[in-house]
Design an enzyme around this catalytic site. Structure first.
Site, mmCIF file in Angstrom:
data_model
loop_
_atom_site.group_PDB
_atom_site.id
_atom_site.type_symbol
_atom_site.label_atom_id
_atom_site.label_comp_id
_atom_site.label_asym_id
_atom_site.label_seq_id
_atom_site.Cartn_x
_atom_site.Cartn_y
_atom_site.Cartn_z
ATOM 1 N N ASN A 1 15.374 -22.171 125.962
ATOM 2 C CA ASN A 1 15.530 -22.165 124.495
ATOM 3 C C ASN A 1 15.440 -23.601 123.948
ATOM 4 O O ASN A 1 16.439 -24.183 123.532
ATOM 5 C CB ASN A 1 16.880 -21.529 124.130
ATOM 6 N N GLU B 1 27.154 -23.355 126.014
ATOM 7 C CA GLU B 1 26.090 -23.019 126.958
ATOM 8 C C GLU B 1 24.876 -22.575 126.150
ATOM 9 O O GLU B 1 25.029 -21.882 125.151
ATOM 10 C CB GLU B 1 26.483 -21.843 127.864
ATOM 11 N N ALA C 1 23.311 -18.253 115.223
ATOM 12 C CA ALA C 1 22.058 -17.527 114.995
ATOM 13 C C ALA C 1 21.651 -17.607 113.536
ATOM 14 O O ALA C 1 22.505 -17.577 112.640
ATOM 15 C CB ALA C 1 22.230 -16.055 115.385
ATOM 16 N N VAL C 2 20.345 -17.704 113.322
ATOM 17 C CA VAL C 2 19.784 -17.745 111.968
ATOM 18 C C VAL C 2 18.603 -16.767 111.928
ATOM 19 O O VAL C 2 17.825 -16.678 112.891
ATOM 20 C CB VAL C 2 19.321 -19.176 111.613
ATOM 21 N N TYR D 1 21.069 -29.086 119.295
ATOM 22 C CA TYR D 1 22.322 -29.630 119.816
ATOM 23 C C TYR D 1 22.180 -31.113 120.172
ATOM 24 O O TYR D 1 23.094 -31.899 119.904
ATOM 25 C CB TYR D 1 22.783 -28.812 121.027
#
Ligand SMILES: CC(C)(COP(=O)(O)OP(=O)(O)OC[C@H]1O[C@@H](n2cnc3c(N)ncnc32)[C@H](O)[C@@H]1OP(=O)(O)O)[C@@H](O)C(=O)NCCC(=O)NCCS
Length: 144
Positions: A107, A102, A69-70, A114
């Site tokens: 998203n 996952e 997370a950012v 990824y």
């Protein structure tokens, strides 16, 4: 990552994962695992937390990205890339054969990140995220 980072992390968890936010107890349970089995990192700018990430090492051949997370105010500056690279490099250094993760089907931003880092989509877990019922895309990167 230490327990001193928890206030900033909880704020981002609520903002970024409103339906699946982790609790401080969940992070505490992760910190209680041996360092050989977990790696939790934070990204900071001048002492301010701007992102964090975690990896689980199974002890076998597989490692798993469990969170990434950012802070949205800092998206697009390469922080997500830096955190993911640090996790994957550590899995490689520890001799793991593959990294799995996952990601929510809805998203695209994370899925792109990824894909850019050499992960491929290998399957779908239907209704993986609860209570929303959103599907998870399973992604894998081979390290050796
Ligand atoms: C997914 C997430 C971690 C990405 O973090 P980030 O810091 O924005 O990631 P990066 O900056 O490394 O890369 C994101 C984009 O910025 C671009 N970028 C990277 N460095 C850049 C720079 N210096 N300047 C401008 N753009 C840059 C990348 O090309 C990438 O573009 P793309 O989305 O079109 O592919 C972040 O959006 C996030 O926290 N999302 C919510 C939580 C989440 O979904 N986590 C993943 C759960 S599986």
């Amino acid at each position: 990552m230490t327990s001193a980072d928890m206030a900033g992390i909880m704020a981002l968890e609520q903002e970024l994962f409103p339906e699946d936010a982790w609790t401080p107890e969940m992070f505490a349970a992760e910190f209680a695992q041996p360092p050989s089995r977990r790696l939790y990192l934070v990204a900071e700018d001048g002492g301010t937390l701007i992102g964090y990430a975690g990896m689980m090492f199974t002890g076998g051949t597989q490692s798993d990205v469990v969170t990434l997370a950012v802070n949205p105010a800092r998206w697009g500056e390469g922080t997500g890339t830096a955190l993911l690279t640090a996790l994957v490099d550590e899995a490689d250094k520890r001799g793991y054969e593959e990294v799995l993760l996952e990601v929510r089907e809805d998203n695209p931003r994370a899925r792109r990140l990824y894909l850019r880092h050499g992960f491929t989509e290998i399957g779908i877990r239907r209704g993986y995220y609860q209570p929303s019922g959103v599907d998870a895309v399973v992604m894998r990167k081979a390290l050796r």
